[in-house]
Design a protein around this motif. Structure first.
Motif: not given
Length: 163
Positions: A105-134
């Protein structure tokens, strides 16, 4: 008891932050850090990770630990569960992409989404340490939503490929 020691209670964040730079930078944005700097009291890395950084509180223990100082619920349990769910979702997407590539299957757009999502996930894990729960809760939910969209797109592509 030596206030100049790198393992003195108020110096622990900087000591841990020497290696965990992103987490320390996020923690410095928190009210917890400001309280620690101002009064010498408040949580530091040991509060959640133990004295040898060899543990992390179980999700059910977060609200209990937070309630030692906070009189109202801080939503730590719900937030860490959403953050963990987001991480599981990212892993599911990685598996779905691998499977889709195996089916040609052609996965180009989902691969791009995956890279963006991994970045968001890393940022969210870092942001956890601000304790800004919302904010962390919203980011975690956004990650899970984006993963579901990408997986559903892959399923649709697979259905469209069938004769």
């Amino acid at each position: 008891t030596d206030s100049s020691s790198p393992v003195y209670f108020t110096r622990i964040p900087a000591t841990c932050g020497a290696c965990h730079k992103a987490e320390f930078k996020a923690f410095q944005k928190s009210a917890h850090y400001r309280e620690l700097e101002h009064s010498g009291r408040g949580p530091n890395c040991v509060t959640c990770h133990g004295s040898m950084a060899n543990q992390i509180l179980a999700p059910m223990d977060f609200d209990e630990r937070c309630s030692l100082c906070h009189k109202q619920p801080v939503q730590a349990f719900a937030t860490i569960m959403a953050l963990n769910n987001a991480a599981h979702s990212v892993t599911r997407l990685a598996g779905a992409l691998e499977e889709a590539r195996g089916k040609g299957l052609e996965t180009g757009s989902q691969e791009k989404a995956y890279q963006d999502i991994k970045t968001l996930d890393r940022q969210a894990r870092e942001e956890w340490h601000t304790f800004n729960m919302p904010q962390v809760l919203a980011a975690s939910q956004e990650i899970t939503k984006r993963v579901n969209v990408a997986i559903n797109e892959l399923k649709l592509k697979e259905e469209q490929k069938k004769p």
